[in-house]
Structure formats: structure tokens, C-alpha cells
Design an enzyme around this catalytic site. Structure first.
Site, PDB file in Angstrom:
ATOM      1  N   PHE A 136      18.568 -21.633  53.304  1.00 25.81           N
ATOM      2  CA  PHE A 136      19.483 -22.041  53.269  1.00 25.81           C
ATOM      3  C   PHE A 136      20.519 -21.982  53.702  1.00 25.81           C
ATOM      4  O   PHE A 136      21.382 -20.340  54.284  1.00 25.81           O
ATOM      5  CB  PHE A 136      20.313 -22.275  51.586  1.00 25.81           C
ATOM      6  CG  PHE A 136      21.411 -22.950  51.090  1.00 25.81           C
ATOM      7  CD1 PHE A 136      21.062 -23.978  50.362  1.00 25.81           C
ATOM      8  CD2 PHE A 136      22.295 -22.903  51.372  1.00 25.81           C
ATOM      9  CE1 PHE A 136      21.377 -25.213  49.977  1.00 25.81           C
ATOM     10  CE2 PHE A 136      22.987 -23.263  50.347  1.00 25.81           C
ATOM     11  CZ  PHE A 136      22.755 -25.393  50.245  1.00 25.81           C
ATOM     12  N   ASP A 205      17.032 -13.807  47.757  1.00 19.53           N
ATOM     13  CA  ASP A 205      17.873 -14.787  47.068  1.00 19.53           C
ATOM     14  C   ASP A 205      17.457 -15.768  45.955  1.00 19.53           C
ATOM     15  O   ASP A 205      16.282 -15.636  46.743  1.00 19.53           O
ATOM     16  CB  ASP A 205      18.370 -15.689  48.432  1.00 19.53           C
ATOM     17  CG  ASP A 205      19.662 -16.718  47.529  1.00 19.53           C
ATOM     18  OD1 ASP A 205      19.621 -17.519  46.475  1.00 19.53           O
ATOM     19  OD2 ASP A 205      20.691 -17.062  48.656  1.00 19.53           O
ATOM     20  N   TYR A 230      23.533 -22.089  38.105  1.00 20.78           N
ATOM     21  CA  TYR A 230      24.311 -24.042  37.733  1.00 20.78           C
ATOM     22  C   TYR A 230      22.394 -24.701  38.355  1.00 20.78           C
ATOM     23  O   TYR A 230      22.778 -25.929  38.306  1.00 20.78           O
ATOM     24  CB  TYR A 230      25.332 -24.412  38.511  1.00 20.78           C
ATOM     25  CG  TYR A 230      25.300 -24.432  40.343  1.00 20.78           C
ATOM     26  CD1 TYR A 230      24.480 -25.375  41.256  1.00 20.78           C
ATOM     27  CD2 TYR A 230      25.956 -23.720  40.379  1.00 20.78           C
ATOM     28  CE1 TYR A 230      23.928 -24.999  42.372  1.00 20.78           C
ATOM     29  CE2 TYR A 230      25.849 -23.911  42.205  1.00 20.78           C
ATOM     30  CZ  TYR A 230      25.267 -24.401  42.817  1.00 20.78           C
ATOM     31  OH  TYR A 230      25.834 -23.953  44.442  1.00 20.78           O
ATOM     32  N   LYS A 231      21.370 -23.923  38.926  1.00 15.00           N
ATOM     33  CA  LYS A 231      19.970 -24.429  39.394  1.00 15.00           C
ATOM     34  C   LYS A 231      19.555 -24.359  37.880  1.00 15.00           C
ATOM     35  O   LYS A 231      19.607 -24.843  36.986  1.00 15.00           O
ATOM     36  CB  LYS A 231      19.735 -24.186  40.182  1.00 15.00           C
ATOM     37  CG  LYS A 231      20.649 -24.551  42.175  1.00 15.00           C
ATOM     38  CD  LYS A 231      19.996 -23.254  43.109  1.00 15.00           C
ATOM     39  CE  LYS A 231      21.077 -24.564  44.182  1.00 15.00           C
ATOM     40  NZ  LYS A 231      20.789 -23.630  45.504  1.00 15.00           N
ATOM     41  N   ARG A 390      13.303 -34.520  48.028  1.00 15.97           N
ATOM     42  CA  ARG A 390      12.676 -33.277  47.104  1.00 15.97           C
ATOM     43  C   ARG A 390      12.631 -33.410  45.317  1.00 15.97           C
ATOM     44  O   ARG A 390      13.505 -34.191  45.244  1.00 15.97           O
ATOM     45  CB  ARG A 390      14.060 -32.539  47.481  1.00 15.97           C
ATOM     46  CG  ARG A 390      13.841 -30.853  46.995  1.00 15.97           C
ATOM     47  CD  ARG A 390      14.852 -30.021  47.912  1.00 15.97           C
ATOM     48  NE  ARG A 390      16.065 -30.222  47.345  1.00 15.97           N
ATOM     49  CZ  ARG A 390      16.981 -28.972  47.245  1.00 15.97           C
ATOM     50  NH1 ARG A 390      16.558 -28.610  46.822  1.00 15.97           N
ATOM     51  NH2 ARG A 390      18.270 -29.614  46.649  1.00 15.97           N
TER      52      ARG A 390
HETATM   53  C1  PLP Z   1      21.957 -23.443  46.017  1.00 14.33           C
HETATM   54  C2  PLP Z   1      22.172 -21.962  47.118  1.00 14.33           C
HETATM   55  C3  PLP Z   1      23.264 -21.710  47.412  1.00 14.33           C
HETATM   56  C4  PLP Z   1      24.744 -21.730  46.520  1.00 14.33           C
HETATM   57  O1  PLP Z   1      25.802 -21.260  46.902  1.00 14.33           O
HETATM   58  P1  PLP Z   1      26.464 -20.965  46.058  1.00 14.33           P
HETATM   59  O2  PLP Z   1      28.156 -20.737  46.738  1.00 14.33           O
HETATM   60  O3  PLP Z   1      26.580 -21.469  44.798  1.00 14.33           O
HETATM   61  O4  PLP Z   1      27.801 -22.715  46.543  1.00 14.33           O
HETATM   62  C5  PLP Z   1      23.235 -20.236  48.223  1.00 14.33           C
HETATM   63  N1  PLP Z   1      21.523 -20.045  48.653  1.00 14.33           N
HETATM   64  C6  PLP Z   1      20.671 -20.522  48.334  1.00 14.33           C
HETATM   65  C7  PLP Z   1      19.043 -20.051  48.998  1.00 14.33           C
HETATM   66  C8  PLP Z   1      21.330 -21.959  47.913  1.00 14.33           C
HETATM   67  O5  PLP Z   1      19.575 -22.221  47.404  1.00 14.33           O
END
Ligand code: PLP
Length: 431
Positions: A136, A205, A230-231, A390
Site C-alpha cells: 500500500f 501491516d 476502520y476496515k 475488488r
Molecule cells: C488502508 C491501509 C492503510 C491506511 O493508512 P491510514 O493512515 O489509515 O490512511 C495503510 N496501510 C495499508 C496496508 C492499508 O491497507
């Protein structure tokens, strides 16, 4: 996609599986909009039914009436660690080793920085951070910035190149457990062991893992982890994220955002910083209580699931849902150029299915949303990764009939060609 010689699956079969689903009652814990099949819980989880009243109470009573006393009286000050302890149960972490705080990006900055300090003091010749090119982007940006600041090198590889990249120069291997774009999942224990074999620290992560697949950070002997609220944890938009540090490392370094919430005695207001022991030092400043209260509602739904088999039962259902989706797409959507970007092997699959398409992926997703099936689009890189449709399958609230309905709508969108209409081809700011 390839044709499989499995028996034809019917809507009645899907309904029968819902009727037999031991986790079916968990769906009632969530508000699911009428007429919508929500397959985007991997981006923003749905709202727990308990959240509006809980948040209203925090606002009206705790803030409105109790005001400053709430820090003690209503447990505000300890809430990041209280919620952290509940998240710990989902990721194989010991009590007192997780804190719910800040965003994933900020927490990644803290732990990657701490890992780089640790490596620099113990293995000064190791000045390389290895990650995946398809990680990401925020993870890569944070790593790039820290590498520039500290004179480290960021090396990006494809998943099959990770082992070859693990050399004695590597300080930290930083990976996302389940890839956001493909849904491919790493073997956490094996990869961690490979990193340790060259002396590197392992940072995971868990943005697409916590609440989605069983995770055992302690069993895998990982060093650091961050994840998203939030996911799959259904904590609400912008919910605090979480951070875990193996207890063998927590007290060895400050993390760089050494704010007063990480101080050993914040209310002595000393001019010098003395870090609190344990994960508390990974807190920085004052935390958002309304958001933490909403996140706790989301996390509590997993505690309700514990009585029904917990993450193991959720994983069984998640795999059944994604298997069914793949089978139905094979059965009903042949001949439209769809590919499968998610691994078929269960051990390598997260809780999402990604379909690839050379052309029209964005418009197909828009046409599906107009029909009440909400997934999302992730752009390819034009080289190795194609455009992706997705679909996230959250076993807490998605049922087998939902999967049937989603594929039925996909079938209709493809057969009618309606995705080619101009309104489905206009890009929005957030995809
Ligand atoms: C969704 C996601 C993030 C989100 O980071 P934020 O700081 O909440 O914007 C980070 N890393 C991964 C792998 C994600 O899927």
C-alpha cells in the site's frame, strides 16, 4: 477464468447455506442498508448497531455533562489501551502490548523508526529496508521518508523476490500481510523466520488482516505490527489504528513522536521526557474519544463472535464465501475477459476476491454500485498489475445469498454492456 467441473450452484443452495450458518446471528449486530450488498468492508466497515447510541452517550453525557471529569470517571484516559487489549485478542498479542491510537501511517512511522534505531545500534552495517513494490503506497512513502532522513536504502521487490532480497544488509523487512490489491496473503511465521535468519527485524501491516483472518503475532515471533481500525474492525470513518510491539523491544527505544501521552508520569508535567514502560510509550498526544468509543463498538462485535468460535469460525466462513464467489463467477460470467487476481490456495488468500480486467474495470464497478452491489476499483500499474475489481467478504455480516446476488448483478452488468454508458465512466476523487 478457467471453467471448473463443479456442480451448478443455485440460489436455493446459497439460501440453505445461510440457514445452516452458525455465525448468521452476528449480522444482526450491524446496520446494513436496505437493498445493498456491501462488499467494501475491507475499505470502510459497516456501522455496528450499537455505535449511534454509544457515540451519542459520549457526546451528550460524557462530554456534555461530565466534561473534564470524564478523563477519570468515564475511563477516557485508559481507553486507547482498553480497546488495544480487545484488539490484541484478534491478533495473537498479549494483554498490555497493543494500543489503539493515531492512524496506520503514523503508527508505521513510529515502529519503523524504532526498528531502524534498534538495527542501527545492533547491526550498523544493515542499512536497508525491504518491502514489496505492490505494498500500500502510504507504507512505502513513510519508509521512503525515513530512509532519506536516516541514510537507509529502500529496496522494493516483487513477492517472489523477497527471499532473495533477504541479505545481511537488511535491517527491516516491512510487509503487509494481506495485499490490498490482490488479496494474496503471506505465511507470517515462515516469512518472519526468513527475516530473522539474516538478522532482520520483521514489521507487519495488518490493515487487511485484523478481524479478517486469524493472526498470531506472538506465535510467529514478529517484532512490530500496525493495523487499521476502520476496515474489518468496523470502527467508523477515520477510526484510530493500532500498534503492537513485541515486549522484548518495547522498552529499548523511545519512538520518535515522544508526546506527553507516552510519558511515564504525564501529570507531573516535567520538562524532560521519560518514556512510560511498555506499549504506553507508543501513544503520542490526546486521543479522539468519540472515535475510540465507536471503534470499541466495532471491536466488541468480535468479542460477541468469540462465543461462536471466534476468528477460526470467521475464517472458515470467509473462505466459504470467497470460494463461492469464485465458483459463481466461473459459472455465470464466462467470456467477458475476467481474470482471477486472488490466489486459489486457501493458505494464500485473505478475505477478499479481486477480479482483473483489461478494460472497463472502473465502469463495471460503478455500474454494480448503481445496482446496489458495492465493491471498489483499484488501478493497475499498466505493466505487471492489471486493473482490479475488488470485493471484500466480511464474514461477520455477509451471507451466501449476498454472494449469489452480487454475482447475479455482475452477470447482468456484463451481459447488458450497460457499464459502457458514459455516467459509469466518469472518475470520482475517491475510488
Ligand atoms: C488502508 C491501509 C492503510 C491506511 O493508512 P491510514 O493512515 O489509515 O490512511 C495503510 N496501510 C495499508 C496496508 C492499508 O491497507
Amino acid at each position: 477464468m478457467t471453467t471448473k467441473t463443479t456442480a451448478t450452484i443455485s440460489l436455493e443452495d446459497c439460501r440453505a447455506r445461510d440457514a445452516q450458518d452458525p455465525l448468521r446471528s452476528l449480522r444482526d449486530l450491524f446496520h446494513l442498508p436496505d437493498g445493498m450488498v456491501y462488499l467494501d468492508g475491507n475499505s470502510l466497515g459497516v456501522m455496528p448497531r450499537s455505535a449511534p447510541a454509544r457515540v451519542a452517550d459520549v457526546v451528550a453525557r460524557e462530554w456534555g455533562t461530565d466534561l473534564i471529569q470524564s478523563w477519570n470517571k468515564n475511563g477516557w484516559f485508559g481507553l486507547p489501551k482498553k480497546v488495544g487489549d480487545k484488539i490484541a485478542r484478534l491478533i495473537g498479542a498479549a494483554p498490555g502490548t497493543v494500543v489503539a491510537t493515531d492512524s496506520t501511517s503514523i503508527n508505521l512511522y513510529k515502529v519503523l523508526s524504532a526498528a531502524m534505531h534498534l538495527a542501527a545500534s545492533e547491526r550498523p552495517a544493515a542499512r536497508r529496508i525491504v518491502s514489496e513494490r505492490s505494498n500500500f503506497p502510504t507504507d512505502l512513502y513513510i519508509a521512503e521518508a525515513l530512509c532519506k532522513e536516516r541514510g537507509f536504502e529502500l529496496v522494493l521487490v516483487e513477492p517472489e523476490g523477497i527471499n532473495a532480497a533477504l541479505t545481511p544488509e537488511v535491517a527491516v523487512l516491512m510487509l503487509t500481510h494481506v495485499n490490498y490489491r490482490t488479496g494474496a496473503m503471506h505465511d507470517m511465521a515462515a516469512v518472519t523466520q526468513a527475516a530473522h535468519a539474516v538478522g532482520a527485524l520483521m514489521l507487519w501491516d495488518l490493515a487487511h488482516s485484523a478481524g479478517a483472518v486469524p493472526v498470531d503475532l506472538t506465535g510467529a515471533n514478529a517484532d512490530y505490527a500496525v493495523g487499521c481500525g476502520y476496515k474489518y474492525l468496523n470502527g467508523g470513518p477515520g477510526a484510530p489504528a493500532f500498534v503492537w510491539v513485541h515486549p522484548r523491544h518495547t522498552d529499548r527505544f523511545w519512538q520518535p513522536l515522544a508526546g506527553w501521552w507516552g510519558h511515564a508520569t504525564p501529570f507531573e508535567f516535567t520538562p524532560d521526557y521519560r518514556p512510560a514502560p511498555g506499549i504506553t510509550r507508543y501513544q503520542c498526544g490526546t486521543q479522539p474519544m468519540i472515535s475510540l468509543a465507536a471503534l470499541e463498538c466495532g471491536v466488541d462485535s468480535f468479542l460477541a463472535a468469540e462465543a461462536l468460535g471466534g476468528m477460526a469460525a470467521l475464517r472458515t466462513k470467509s473462505l466459504a464465501l470467497t470460494d463461492l464467489f469464485i465458483q459463481l463467477v466461473n459459472q455465470r460470467c464466462q467470456g467477458h475477459g475476467l481474470g482471477l487476481a486472488t490466489p486459489l490456495a486457501h493458505a494464500q488468500r485473505g478475505s477478499q476476491v479481486c477480479l482483473s480486467k483489461q478494460e472497463g474495470a472502473y465502469a463495471i464497478v460503478q455500474a454494480l454500485i448503481a445496482r446496489g452491489v458495492v465493491g471498489d476499483f483499484r488501478a493497475g500499474d499498466g505493466v505487471r498489475h492489471p486493473d482490479i475489481l475488488r470485493f471484500g467478504f466480511t464474514p461477520l455480516y455477509i451471507g451466501f445469498e449476498d454472494v449469489w446476488n452480487a454475482v447475479e448483478q455482475l452477470h447482468q452488468v456484463l451481459v447488458s454492456g450497460e457499464w459502457q454508458r458514459p455516467e459509469f465512466n466518469q472518475k470520482h476523487a475517491v475510488t
